[in-house]
Design a protein around this motif. Structure first.
Motif: not given
Length: 82
Positions: A1-14, A16-20
């Motif tokens: 996987x190459x470097x990809x930019x994301x935003x951390x949307x939320x943390x749920x049940x341990x 981390x959910x990132x959005x590209x």
């Protein structure tokens, strides 16, 4: 996987959910224990997967700029509704 930019949307049940970035339609869900450093909701990051662990670089300037934009929008909405 190459470097990809994301935003951390939320943390749920341990997890981390990132959005590209920038479309923020594609999700990357990572177990928090597989992340190399603490991140906060709203952080803009670069992510690279290395041997089942995720190397994350927080993009501080972009994160602060986005938070300032959001705060400005919230302030204008509050003034409009008064």
């Amino acid at each position: 996987m190459s470097l990809t930019k994301y935003t951390l949307d939320r943390i749920e049940d341990g997890y981390a959910v990132f959005l590209k970035y920038p479309e923020e339609e594609e999700q990357l869900i990572i177990l928090q224990s597989a992340i190399n450093k603490p991140v906060q909701v709203g952080d803009r990051v670069l992510i690279e997967e290395i041997d089942d662990f995720y190397q994350i670089e927080i993009l501080k300037e972009e994160t602060e700029q986005k938070k300032a934009e959001i705060q400005s929008l919230m302030d204008r909405l509050r003034k409009k509704n008064q």
